[in-house]
Design a protein around this motif. Sequence first.
Motif, PDB file in Angstrom:
ATOM      1  N   ALA A   1       0.836  -1.200   0.000  1.00 11.41           N
ATOM      2  CA  ALA A   1       0.000   0.000   0.000  1.00 11.41           C
ATOM      3  C   ALA A   1       0.870   1.249   0.000  1.00 11.41           C
ATOM      4  O   ALA A   1       0.529   2.248  -0.620  1.00 11.41           O
ATOM      5  CB  ALA A   1      -0.921  -0.007   1.210  1.00 11.41           C
ATOM      6  N   LYS A   2       1.997   1.193   0.689  1.00 13.31           N
ATOM      7  CA  LYS A   2       2.895   2.343   0.768  1.00 13.31           C
ATOM      8  C   LYS A   2       3.378   2.739  -0.624  1.00 13.31           C
ATOM      9  O   LYS A   2       3.335   3.906  -0.999  1.00 13.31           O
ATOM     10  CB  LYS A   2       4.068   1.981   1.691  1.00 13.31           C
ATOM     11  CG  LYS A   2       5.181   2.997   1.756  1.00 13.31           C
ATOM     12  CD  LYS A   2       4.903   4.063   2.809  1.00 13.31           C
ATOM     13  CE  LYS A   2       6.112   4.946   3.068  1.00 13.31           C
ATOM     14  NZ  LYS A   2       6.424   5.818   1.951  1.00 13.31           N
ATOM     15  N   GLY A   3       3.799   1.731  -1.384  1.00 11.14           N
ATOM     16  CA  GLY A   3       4.258   1.994  -2.743  1.00 11.14           C
ATOM     17  C   GLY A   3       3.153   2.591  -3.591  1.00 11.14           C
ATOM     18  O   GLY A   3       3.373   3.549  -4.325  1.00 11.14           O
ATOM     19  N   LEU A   4       1.964   2.015  -3.463  1.00 10.98           N
ATOM     20  CA  LEU A   4       0.829   2.510  -4.242  1.00 10.98           C
ATOM     21  C   LEU A   4       0.488   3.940  -3.859  1.00 10.98           C
ATOM     22  O   LEU A   4       0.171   4.769  -4.713  1.00 10.98           O
ATOM     23  CB  LEU A   4      -0.395   1.616  -4.007  1.00 10.98           C
ATOM     24  CG  LEU A   4      -0.391   0.312  -4.794  1.00 10.98           C
ATOM     25  CD1 LEU A   4      -1.457  -0.624  -4.258  1.00 10.98           C
ATOM     26  CD2 LEU A   4      -0.615   0.584  -6.283  1.00 10.98           C
ATOM     27  N   LEU A   5       0.574   4.230  -2.558  1.00  9.68           N
ATOM     28  CA  LEU A   5       0.265   5.575  -2.101  1.00  9.68           C
ATOM     29  C   LEU A   5       1.288   6.582  -2.637  1.00  9.68           C
ATOM     30  O   LEU A   5       0.924   7.631  -3.148  1.00  9.68           O
ATOM     31  CB  LEU A   5       0.230   5.604  -0.568  1.00  9.68           C
ATOM     32  CG  LEU A   5       0.032   6.989   0.064  1.00  9.68           C
ATOM     33  CD1 LEU A   5      -1.231   7.649  -0.452  1.00  9.68           C
ATOM     34  CD2 LEU A   5      -0.013   6.877   1.581  1.00  9.68           C
ATOM     35  N   ASP A   6       2.582   6.219  -2.536  1.00 11.62           N
ATOM     36  CA  ASP A   6       3.618   7.113  -3.058  1.00 11.62           C
ATOM     37  C   ASP A   6       3.381   7.388  -4.531  1.00 11.62           C
ATOM     38  O   ASP A   6       3.470   8.517  -4.996  1.00 11.62           O
ATOM     39  CB  ASP A   6       5.011   6.471  -2.885  1.00 11.62           C
ATOM     40  CG  ASP A   6       5.457   6.540  -1.433  1.00 11.62           C
ATOM     41  OD1 ASP A   6       4.796   7.263  -0.661  1.00 11.62           O
ATOM     42  OD2 ASP A   6       6.438   5.868  -1.093  1.00 11.62           O
ATOM     43  N   GLN A   7       3.073   6.329  -5.251  1.00 10.13           N
ATOM     44  CA  GLN A   7       2.861   6.465  -6.685  1.00 10.13           C
ATOM     45  C   GLN A   7       1.633   7.333  -6.978  1.00 10.13           C
ATOM     46  O   GLN A   7       1.673   8.201  -7.850  1.00 10.13           O
ATOM     47  CB  GLN A   7       2.694   5.072  -7.295  1.00 10.13           C
ATOM     48  CG  GLN A   7       2.916   5.067  -8.796  1.00 10.13           C
ATOM     49  CD  GLN A   7       2.409   3.776  -9.411  1.00 10.13           C
ATOM     50  OE1 GLN A   7       2.134   2.805  -8.698  1.00 10.13           O
ATOM     51  NE2 GLN A   7       2.276   3.756 -10.717  1.00 10.13           N
ATOM     52  N   ALA A   8       0.568   7.090  -6.231  1.00  5.94           N
ATOM     53  CA  ALA A   8      -0.664   7.871  -6.435  1.00  5.94           C
ATOM     54  C   ALA A   8      -0.420   9.344  -6.112  1.00  5.94           C
ATOM     55  O   ALA A   8      -0.869  10.229  -6.839  1.00  5.94           O
ATOM     56  CB  ALA A   8      -1.789   7.308  -5.575  1.00  5.94           C
TER      57      ALA A   8
ATOM     58  N   LEU B   1       4.602  21.994  -6.251  1.00  2.26           N
ATOM     59  CA  LEU B   1       3.144  21.914  -6.212  1.00  2.26           C
ATOM     60  C   LEU B   1       2.570  21.130  -7.394  1.00  2.26           C
ATOM     61  O   LEU B   1       1.629  20.376  -7.233  1.00  2.26           O
ATOM     62  CB  LEU B   1       2.529  23.317  -6.181  1.00  2.26           C
ATOM     63  CG  LEU B   1       2.809  24.117  -4.903  1.00  2.26           C
ATOM     64  CD1 LEU B   1       2.192  25.496  -5.001  1.00  2.26           C
ATOM     65  CD2 LEU B   1       2.265  23.389  -3.682  1.00  2.26           C
ATOM     66  N   VAL B   2       3.106  21.332  -8.573  1.00  2.00           N
ATOM     67  CA  VAL B   2       2.508  20.698  -9.753  1.00  2.00           C
ATOM     68  C   VAL B   2       3.087  19.304  -9.971  1.00  2.00           C
ATOM     69  O   VAL B   2       2.383  18.395 -10.396  1.00  2.00           O
ATOM     70  CB  VAL B   2       2.683  21.579 -11.012  1.00  2.00           C
ATOM     71  CG1 VAL B   2       1.959  20.971 -12.199  1.00  2.00           C
ATOM     72  CG2 VAL B   2       2.175  22.983 -10.747  1.00  2.00           C
ATOM     73  N   CYS B   3       4.389  19.132  -9.698  1.00  3.02           N
ATOM     74  CA  CYS B   3       5.020  17.829  -9.943  1.00  3.02           C
ATOM     75  C   CYS B   3       5.155  16.985  -8.682  1.00  3.02           C
ATOM     76  O   CYS B   3       5.545  15.829  -8.760  1.00  3.02           O
ATOM     77  CB  CYS B   3       6.403  18.010 -10.551  1.00  3.02           C
ATOM     78  SG  CYS B   3       6.362  18.849 -12.119  1.00  3.02           S
ATOM     79  N   GLY B   4       4.880  17.578  -7.516  1.00  2.50           N
ATOM     80  CA  GLY B   4       4.915  16.796  -6.293  1.00  2.50           C
ATOM     81  C   GLY B   4       6.304  16.388  -5.836  1.00  2.50           C
ATOM     82  O   GLY B   4       6.451  15.438  -5.078  1.00  2.50           O
ATOM     83  N   LEU B   5       7.350  17.083  -6.290  1.00  8.18           N
ATOM     84  CA  LEU B   5       8.682  16.766  -5.784  1.00  8.18           C
ATOM     85  C   LEU B   5       8.803  17.236  -4.341  1.00  8.18           C
ATOM     86  O   LEU B   5       8.190  18.216  -3.953  1.00  8.18           O
ATOM     87  CB  LEU B   5       9.762  17.465  -6.628  1.00  8.18           C
ATOM     88  CG  LEU B   5      10.332  16.619  -7.759  1.00  8.18           C
ATOM     89  CD1 LEU B   5       9.273  16.354  -8.804  1.00  8.18           C
ATOM     90  CD2 LEU B   5      11.520  17.305  -8.386  1.00  8.18           C
TER      91      LEU B   5
END
Lengths: 415, 117
Positions: free
Chosen positions: A2-9, A135-139
């Motif tokens: 779930a952690k990986g999926l959350l990071d990706q999302a 903000l736009v790319c989420g870095l």
Amino acid sequence: MAKGLLDQAARTHGGRVIAALAARFRDLDLAEEAFADACLKAAQVWPRLSSEGDGAPRDPAAWLYAVAQRQALDRLRRRVTRARHVPDPPEPPPSAEDAMTDDARLIPDERLRLIFVCCHPAVAPDARAALTLRLVCGLTTQEIARAFLVSEPTLAQRLTRAKRKIADAGIPFEVPGPEAWSERLGAVLSTLEVAYAKAHEDAAGAGAHAGYAREMLDLTAVLVELLPGEPECLSFAALVRYAEARRPARLDEDGAMTPLSQQDPALWRRPLIAEAETLLRRAARWRRPGPRQLQAAIHAAWCGRASLAEPAPWPTVLALYDALLTWRDDAVVRLNRAVAVAEVSGPAQALAEVDGLDSALFRDFGPFHAVRADLLARLSRGDEAVAAYDRALALDPAPAERLWLERRRAEVAPA
Amino acid sequence: MEYALVIYEDEAVYGEEGSQVWLDIFAQHEAFAAELVEKGLLRGGAGLKPTNTATTVRKVAGQHALHDGPFAESKEQLGGFYVIEVPDLDAALAWARKLPLTADGAVEVRPVLAGST
């Protein structure tokens, strides 16, 4: 899992969710905080969504948006409540049902507005690119700080100051009207150019700068999707793709930089080049040439090379640089043009042009000394070439450039 | 939001009060202000006499001291300001661009503290 999926999302959908929240609440801090709240909730709730089998809602973006929106309202209510001293009933916790009822298509796409806010000319220039990437790319702040070679606290402070300016000065959350359009779009594209130059600088691609080249591909894809009728925008998106397509060929087996003219076209990523060509053709169809269209055309000339057996496209490149000068006559363009002059008209003429440039401006600019060194070496002025290579090496180049420069220097002055 | 449009120009360019430059720009200011009034956006403002009329009261370590002249000597001087009510910064910047200036000058655009006008 779930952690990986959350990071990706969060990475994939964060920009869109934050933009939609910012547009609704007109508050960048609130949007960011609410999105962070939603991610925190997701970390708690998603692993329990076992009916789905994979620990994630069916539509992660919609889930995050729905929860973040409630969190934002909750935060606003608490602000008011704090002023009134009356406790407020808490929101019900997010549940698995959120996954069933929402639809990402219902999230308004406000990323363009967010990009225009981040790149507003009233925002400090050194904060614009960072704010857009955040903000736009989420870095993360850490990733951006590393790419821009500043400390994390410095960058965090820059971002905070920029966000405060946006809020306090009343920078509107709007795409500008026609009267300001060209200036404002120019500011957006210049900001992204700065951001991409940082990502592109490091030939190795493993360095800190290259970390967000992927995001630049995504961001430019978003821009052309939202502004399909802007040739400069299409051209910039093409340019990023041409440049990224060549990344696998930028280093040799020893890890040294390979100059463009010696890169093996067989290593270039053809699907990206095809994408770039489609974009550049779309740009050309508007018959409104501009500096970025010419720069992309220079990349296109190179990427049209099928193998090292084909002659390098120097005459075309030189002609395109001549055309580019009418749009953007600056010293860096003239320096790049001189490289083509050397191939078409010989190193003597190229050196004359390079030495005609403002050397004070280039004192600490490594590529200037590298170009000069190469021209001097070709004119058999070995001592001067060695001095110029030493100057370039003293300016702390990236490892791949250093290795290449050292090799060239050794050829001129065998130990 | 309310914004102050604060005008900085080299006052030497204007010459004496009543000079041709002075009359031209003054007429343009009248038209500019009239447009703001007509649109219901003007909240305040003033033009200032040249800095040779200025006296500065400075407080240093709790003590007041007077001196002749503006608070700072600079190439461009504060010449006046408008306070306007517009929706956002972009609208304020658009008015700042329309504000009459001689060939060179600057307009600083700053939001007004809430409740101060």
